[in-house]
Design an enzyme around this catalytic site. Sequence first.
Site, PDB file in Angstrom:
ATOM      1  N   LYS A 287       0.717  -1.072   0.124  1.00 11.61           N
ATOM      2  CA  LYS A 287      -0.053   0.095  -0.088  1.00 11.61           C
ATOM      3  C   LYS A 287       0.866   1.237   0.241  1.00 11.61           C
ATOM      4  O   LYS A 287       1.920   1.409   0.584  1.00 11.61           O
ATOM      5  CB  LYS A 287      -0.947  -0.080   1.306  1.00 11.61           C
ATOM      6  CG  LYS A 287      -1.978  -1.178   1.375  1.00 11.61           C
ATOM      7  CD  LYS A 287      -2.557  -1.257   2.464  1.00 11.61           C
ATOM      8  CE  LYS A 287      -3.946  -2.082   2.410  1.00 11.61           C
ATOM      9  NZ  LYS A 287      -4.759  -1.921   1.628  1.00 11.61           N
ATOM     10  N   ARG A 361     -10.366 -11.819   0.314  1.00 13.45           N
ATOM     11  CA  ARG A 361     -11.230 -12.465  -0.392  1.00 13.45           C
ATOM     12  C   ARG A 361     -10.671 -13.942  -0.441  1.00 13.45           C
ATOM     13  O   ARG A 361     -11.286 -14.993  -0.512  1.00 13.45           O
ATOM     14  CB  ARG A 361     -11.447 -12.113  -1.714  1.00 13.45           C
ATOM     15  CG  ARG A 361     -10.330 -12.042  -2.663  1.00 13.45           C
ATOM     16  CD  ARG A 361     -10.539 -10.926  -3.949  1.00 13.45           C
ATOM     17  NE  ARG A 361     -10.580  -9.744  -3.425  1.00 13.45           N
ATOM     18  CZ  ARG A 361     -11.111  -8.893  -4.375  1.00 13.45           C
ATOM     19  NH1 ARG A 361     -11.146  -9.048  -5.561  1.00 13.45           N
ATOM     20  NH2 ARG A 361     -10.991  -7.525  -4.032  1.00 13.45           N
TER      21      ARG A 361
END
Length: 513
Positions: A287, A361
């Site tokens: 990030k 996920r």
Amino acid sequence: MTALTLSTAGAATLRADAIVVGVAKGAKGPVVAPGAEAVDKAYDGKLASVLESLGATGAEGEATKLPAPSGLKAPIVIAVGLGTAPAKDEAYGAETLRRAAGVAARTLSGAKKAAFALPTEAAEDIAAVAEGALLGAYAFTAYRGTERKSGAAGKNDSGVKQPLGEVTLLGGKPRDKAHKAAVERAISLTEEINRARDLINTPPNDLYPETFAAIATAAGKEHGVKVQVTDEKALVKGGYGGLLGVGQGSEHGPRLVRLEYTHAKAKKTIALVGKGITYDSGGISLKPPGHNETMKCDMSGAAAVLAAVVSAARLGLQVNVTGWLALAENMPSGTATRPGDVLRMYSGKTVEVLNTDAEGRLVLADAITRASEEKPDAIVDVATLTGAMVVALGNRTFGIMSNDDAFRTSVHEIAEEVGEASWPMPLPSELLKGMDSPTADIANMGERMGGGLVAGLFLKEFVGEGITWAHLDIAGPAFHEGAPYGYTPKGGTGSSVRTLVRLAERTAAGDLG
């Protein structure tokens, strides 16, 4: 935690540090809300005029502090705004009361005791005020020093005010079964929501998969919930490729925690699955600066599931509830999963990892598959899954996706009922093609546009055949970075816990089919 009691005492005679009353916006100025009659009388019936002279309007979120007249035992009156006054034949809404009570509790941080004289005509009103007060009084002070042995009352040695010590609800009846039940439910529920908040706010150097699992185990032992922890070795043996792939870059190995609450008379079982990324650096797909400072909150879904299962146990709900905490720390290192790697999931499907920051996920997929093996009547997963959902719905609303339109509608209605903003979202089948992979069965990324829906479609691929499923993307409301409002603090919020608990209650009552 703040103590809470019901009292039939009059507002004029009760000794407390402050009395809380409600004020609403009327057609001709502020209007004193029901419950404050004795306080208004002490001001010779001119409380509304006094508040108006001080600039109070009754707007939501407003709190006006004024000295009490000689007729009251408390030295201070705090008038909290309720928004527009309802019509004569209507009552104040539960969420209005909940937020007003939260504002009052926050305003009274550092105080020992306060009496709340807000409108409480029904047990539902008492529940709302109790919830708002207990949630509004929350403060995360674990890392802010220890309490003073001497000195200013209500502060610790860093000068931070402690939460309001005690709330007394006026107008309630301690011997009334409905009123008593409302308070007991509110206490159990808010204690678990605040447990979730504590977990979310805990720094990631102290909260990682192993310690999270230990906290869950202790909570289960305390409240009669069975807890099973699958450690890294067992995950390898079981073939949990998603959890292992995400966690392999960290020195803190992943865990899968199973919680089980059962009731002898239960006819249905719901499974709750929570994303528990205790820190999300993005992995190799790191990030950028400005996007990783709050990533301790990426386990908010798992915190919500733990809180919901323990709440169901504490409330003795006539439903079986299993909780699955998919815990991992997503870190970059020489052992971390790389973009281009292929993982074999617990289901047997293979996934090409195109972006290691789409990790939630992956851990959820393994947990959903495992939960599906037990054939529950419904599965609901909760996750801070996508920034795309924040773009779509903002910071205060979570999205709901499902493989069953009626179930999605029910979850949305339940969320609105308990005061949690949500919105039903579609799962367009055409977006599934974007996750086609030339190497594996599916990729973990698809089209950029509609990214939140793409994530939902990915998860849907791992739901067992014939099982009703819903996905709650709480990326927006799970962690609040701005100034506190209502009963919502800065930091972890405990988003979705109330929705999950009410879903369990509805299921127990047979209201969901």
